[in-house]
Design an enzyme around this catalytic site. Structure first.
Site, PDB file in Angstrom:
ATOM      1  N   ASP A  55      38.702  25.981  45.956  1.00 36.92           N
ATOM      2  CA  ASP A  55      39.437  26.789  46.933  1.00 36.92           C
ATOM      3  C   ASP A  55      38.808  26.516  48.297  1.00 36.92           C
ATOM      4  O   ASP A  55      37.666  26.898  48.560  1.00 36.92           O
ATOM      5  CB  ASP A  55      39.345  28.275  46.555  1.00 36.92           C
ATOM      6  CG  ASP A  55      40.219  29.147  47.452  1.00 36.92           C
ATOM      7  OD1 ASP A  55      40.431  28.769  48.618  1.00 36.92           O
ATOM      8  OD2 ASP A  55      40.668  30.215  46.984  1.00 36.92           O
TER       9      ASP A  55
ATOM     10  N   ARG B 259      63.927  25.808  44.247  1.00 32.70           N
ATOM     11  CA  ARG B 259      62.718  26.155  43.479  1.00 32.70           C
ATOM     12  C   ARG B 259      61.991  24.883  43.023  1.00 32.70           C
ATOM     13  O   ARG B 259      60.778  24.856  42.866  1.00 32.70           O
ATOM     14  CB  ARG B 259      63.072  27.044  42.264  1.00 32.70           C
ATOM     15  CG  ARG B 259      61.865  27.354  41.374  1.00 32.70           C
ATOM     16  CD  ARG B 259      62.067  28.579  40.493  1.00 32.70           C
ATOM     17  NE  ARG B 259      63.294  28.561  39.721  1.00 32.70           N
ATOM     18  CZ  ARG B 259      63.515  27.778  38.650  1.00 32.70           C
ATOM     19  NH1 ARG B 259      62.581  26.974  38.207  1.00 32.70           N
ATOM     20  NH2 ARG B 259      64.679  27.837  38.013  1.00 32.70           N
TER      21      ARG B 259
ATOM     22  N   TYR C 234      37.331  35.076  45.982  1.00 32.59           N
ATOM     23  CA  TYR C 234      38.242  36.133  46.448  1.00 32.59           C
ATOM     24  C   TYR C 234      38.526  37.056  45.252  1.00 32.59           C
ATOM     25  O   TYR C 234      38.859  36.576  44.160  1.00 32.59           O
ATOM     26  CB  TYR C 234      39.520  35.483  46.988  1.00 32.59           C
ATOM     27  CG  TYR C 234      40.605  36.471  47.331  1.00 32.59           C
ATOM     28  CD1 TYR C 234      40.363  37.522  48.209  1.00 32.59           C
ATOM     29  CD2 TYR C 234      41.868  36.369  46.767  1.00 32.59           C
ATOM     30  CE1 TYR C 234      41.354  38.437  48.518  1.00 32.59           C
ATOM     31  CE2 TYR C 234      42.877  37.266  47.082  1.00 32.59           C
ATOM     32  CZ  TYR C 234      42.603  38.304  47.959  1.00 32.59           C
ATOM     33  OH  TYR C 234      43.590  39.209  48.261  1.00 32.59           O
TER      34      TYR C 234
ATOM     35  N   LYS D  64      45.992  31.894  55.760  1.00 30.95           N
ATOM     36  CA  LYS D  64      44.803  31.989  56.616  1.00 30.95           C
ATOM     37  C   LYS D  64      44.840  30.917  57.715  1.00 30.95           C
ATOM     38  O   LYS D  64      45.743  30.898  58.498  1.00 30.95           O
ATOM     39  CB  LYS D  64      43.557  31.887  55.738  1.00 30.95           C
ATOM     40  CG  LYS D  64      43.625  32.769  54.476  1.00 30.95           C
ATOM     41  CD  LYS D  64      43.661  34.242  54.835  1.00 30.95           C
ATOM     42  CE  LYS D  64      44.238  35.157  53.771  1.00 30.95           C
ATOM     43  NZ  LYS D  64      43.990  34.880  52.380  1.00 30.95           N
TER      44      LYS D  64
HETATM   45  N1  LCS Z   1      41.725  32.329  48.100  1.00 28.55           N
HETATM   46  C1  LCS Z   1      40.962  32.861  49.067  1.00 28.55           C
HETATM   47  C2  LCS Z   1      39.630  32.261  49.376  1.00 28.55           C
HETATM   48  C3  LCS Z   1      41.411  33.970  49.774  1.00 28.55           C
HETATM   49  O1  LCS Z   1      40.629  34.460  50.733  1.00 28.55           O
HETATM   50  C4  LCS Z   1      42.677  34.538  49.448  1.00 28.55           C
HETATM   51  C5  LCS Z   1      43.175  35.747  50.135  1.00 28.55           C
HETATM   52  C6  LCS Z   1      43.426  33.953  48.422  1.00 28.55           C
HETATM   53  C7  LCS Z   1      42.925  32.838  47.766  1.00 28.55           C
HETATM   54  C8  LCS Z   1      44.781  34.470  48.027  1.00 28.55           C
HETATM   55  O2  LCS Z   1      45.709  34.132  49.012  1.00 28.55           O
HETATM   56  P1  LCS Z   1      47.045  34.957  49.336  1.00 28.55           P
HETATM   57  O3  LCS Z   1      47.786  35.121  48.067  1.00 28.55           O
HETATM   58  O4  LCS Z   1      46.627  36.269  49.898  1.00 28.55           O
HETATM   59  O5  LCS Z   1      47.753  34.078  50.310  1.00 28.55           O
HETATM   60  N2  LCS Z   1      42.205  36.428  50.857  1.00 28.55           N
HETATM   61  C9  LCS Z   1      42.318  37.562  51.490  1.00 28.55           C
HETATM   62  C10 LCS Z   1      41.248  38.187  52.132  1.00 28.55           C
HETATM   63  O6  LCS Z   1      40.075  37.836  52.135  1.00 28.55           O
HETATM   64  N3  LCS Z   1      41.689  39.271  52.742  1.00 28.55           N
HETATM   65  O7  LCS Z   1      43.025  39.480  52.478  1.00 28.55           O
HETATM   66  C11 LCS Z   1      43.519  38.401  51.666  1.00 28.55           C
END
Ligand code: LCS
Length: 393
Positions: free
Chosen positions: A183, A58, A111, A208
């Site tokens: 971000d 961790r 997001y 992504k």
């Molecule tokens: N930041 C952005 C710009 C994102 O698009 C997402 C997830 C996150 C943070 C969070 O990331 P995660 O915890 O899912 O790894 N975006 C998503 C979307 O547009 N569609 O499904 C998930």
């Protein structure tokens, strides 16, 4: 040659890797929860931070460290902090930078859950926030208060593809001594490096583009300075937001083809965006590479490419968009983005459904907006699929 001074592609392959005693070509998966100390003294020294080494996964793990160093190199930062998910990265930043009676300014169309956790959860602990149009620098300055402790940007933003001038916001923030976090998920380190424009923190949902194969959830933070790293890392460790070694191995494997995947998907996206813009059933298209994008010039200045994400709306609004999504066969009707496969989704009822309608509309997320994450398939096949689906609208 110093690996950190090499070109992007070379760093994408080699940065972060270490000399394995057995000569392993890739960083092995250290699938262990804990690390044995040679002596009680060594254990005490590791805990006191007097010696470098690993204690407990961790807190840190060689497989995870390799990924952290590699992405930090691609973002031109001090070091990385890998997290279980992108939301783990967002939460770590909010927790480390904000507290009772503090305030955050953020891009309105981030997001959905990045805004949702602030307004639904952090607000319960006395943190306030202003979700504004950060593309307007005057608006940013107008919302700064004495208690503003973080400016949080997402550019291009999800899903409106709106850009914020990172250097412009940093210039204002510096005058008020407010740290800026960006971000960078929609661009990846290949297309944009916010730390080079003066941002203090950059984060990604590595789910992504960085992993790129729609098979892992993960996140990462990279800081510009050691001081900021030391402020954020203990929060991630204490909250248990850490990545797992196997997850880190997969993400690192995906990372090694990042630039190649993006080059191909971006070529497809450009073609599709232009094609959609000419289509009689399409009302508008938002893609930073199009001359019609209101911030096309900023995109050319701040990004090294225009990415693979397209937002558009059909003339028939939501009903037409639903018909389209129900009839595409090649692109999967699914949330997430940045993978080798094309995905299509409806933000108002899916990724951004946690926001009240008023907030969505304020942020430009109309009910008819459809988001397309373009993959690396043959572009003719993607166009043929879109054409047959649009015929049914
Ligand atoms: N930041 C952005 C710009 C994102 O698009 C997402 C997830 C996150 C943070 C969070 O990331 P995660 O915890 O899912 O790894 N975006 C998503 C979307 O547009 N569609 O499904 C998930």
């Amino acid at each position: 040659m110093k690996k950190n001074k090499a070109g992007f592609l070379t760093r994408m392959i080699h940065a972060g890797s270490f000399d394995d005693p057995w000569g392993s070509a890739v960083t092995p998966i250290y699938q262990t929860s804990t690390f044995a100390f040679k002596t009680a003294r060594q254990g005490a020294e590791l805990f006191a931070g007097e010696k470098k080494g690993y204690i407990y996964t961790r807190i840190g793990n060689p497989t995870i460290s390799a990924l952290e160093k590699s992405i930090a190199s691609l973002e031109n930062g001090f070091n990385g902090i890998a997290t279980a998910s992108g939301m783990g990265a967002v939460s770590t930043i909010y927790l480390a930078m904000l507290g009772k009676d503090t305030h955050m300014i953020s891009t309105a169309s981030v997001y959905g859950p990045s805004r949702g956790i602030m307004e639904n959860h952090f607000s319960r602990f006395g943190v306030s926030s202003s979700y504004i149009d950060t593309s307007n620098l005057e608006e940013v300055e107008k919302h700064i208060r004495p208690e503003t402790k973080l400016i949080y940007l997402e550019t291009p933003s999800n899903p409106t593809m709106q850009l914020t001038d990172i250097a412009g916001v940093v210039e204002i923030a510096r005058r008020y001594h407010i740290p800026v976090a960006v971000d960078n998920t929609f661009s990846s380190p290949y297309l944009q490096n916010p730390l080079d424009f003066g941002a203090d923190i950059v984060l990604h949902s590595v789910t992504k583009f960085i992993n790129g194969h729609a098979d892992v959830i993960g996140g990462i933070i990279v800081t510009k300075t050691e001081e900021m790293y030391r402020r954020l890392r203990p929060v991630m460790v204490a909250m248990g937001f850490n990545m797992d070694p196997h997850q880190a191995f997969l993400v690192h494997r995906g990372l090694k083809t990042l630039a190649l995947r993006i080059d191909k998907a971006e070529e497809n996206a450009f073609t599709i965006a232009q094609w959609l813009e000419q289509h009689p059933k399409v009302a508008w298209v938002k893609y930073p590479g199009l001359l019609s994008h209101p911030q096309h010039d900023l995109a050319k200045k701040q990004m090294r490419g225009f990415g693979t994400m397209i937002s558009f709306e059909l003339k028939g609004g939501l009903a037409a968009g639903e018909k389209l999504m129900d009839n595409v066969h090649l692109a999967l009707l699914a949330v997430s983005l940045g993978g080798v496969e094309s995905l299509i989704q409806h933000p108002a009822s899916m990724t951004h459904s946690s926001l009240p309608r008023e907030e969505r509309e304020d942020a430009g997320i109309t009910d008819g907006l459809v988001r397309f994450s373009v993959g690396i398939e043959n572009v003719e096949d993607l166009l043929e699929d879109l054409e047959q689906a649009l015929e049914k609208v």
